[in-house]
Design an enzyme around this catalytic site. Sequence first.
Site, PDB file in Angstrom:
ATOM      1  CG  HIS A  72     -29.614  83.511  51.601  1.00 59.76           C
ATOM      2  ND1 HIS A  72     -29.143  83.741  52.864  1.00 59.76           N
ATOM      3  CD2 HIS A  72     -30.045  82.229  51.596  1.00 59.76           C
ATOM      4  CE1 HIS A  72     -29.284  82.655  53.594  1.00 59.76           C
ATOM      5  NE2 HIS A  72     -29.819  81.714  52.841  1.00 59.76           N
TER       6      HIS A  72
ATOM      7  CD  GLU B 256     -30.103  88.824  52.332  1.00 58.59           C
ATOM      8  OE1 GLU B 256     -30.196  88.891  53.568  1.00 58.59           O
ATOM      9  OE2 GLU B 256     -30.484  87.841  51.677  1.00 58.59           O
TER      10      GLU B 256
ATOM     11  CB  CYS C 219     -27.667  84.643  57.224  1.00 48.21           C
ATOM     12  SG  CYS C 219     -26.878  84.452  55.615  1.00 48.21           S
TER      13      CYS C 219
END
Length: 170
Positions: free
Chosen positions: A88, A90, A124
């Site tokens: 991801h 992030e 998430c």
Amino acid sequence: MTHNNGKRPFKRLSWDEYFIEISMVVSSRATCLRRRYGAVIVKDNVIVSTGYNGAPRGSVNCTDRGTCRRQELNIPAGERYELCEAVHAEQNAIINGTPERMKDSTIYIAGYEDGDMFAEGKPCLLCGRMIRNAQIKQVVYLSKDGSIVRVEDVRELDTARVAVEHQPLG
């Protein structure tokens, strides 16, 4: 507003708008076929690190392969991440940053799906944990409707208590 020699007034972006725009540009490097995300970690209005979603270094990514395993299996968003090759945005921004500079910083997240529609930028659960562990203080993300959402305390990512700071971009 400032004026440019009698021309149309110039609107300067807020810091949140500025860094969200940068995270949108960072997302253009993403290698995921389903969604393109970009993340920018900022401290004292200076960029500390950036990241986009894509395959780990040295791995073949989905755009080069031309297929997405989760898409082929019709797996809904947010499920069965273990089947996804991508890291991801992030996570990549955290991996690329230095721990000292990330402490008490802000992470900005924006993404696209289905062409140029905004994707939900809220991290998430796993990314939220990594953000907390990196000691990042605040999260600002672009929501699916194009509004900028600011989470002042990352512990609130687990709840619905977030304040919408701005109206939709555009």
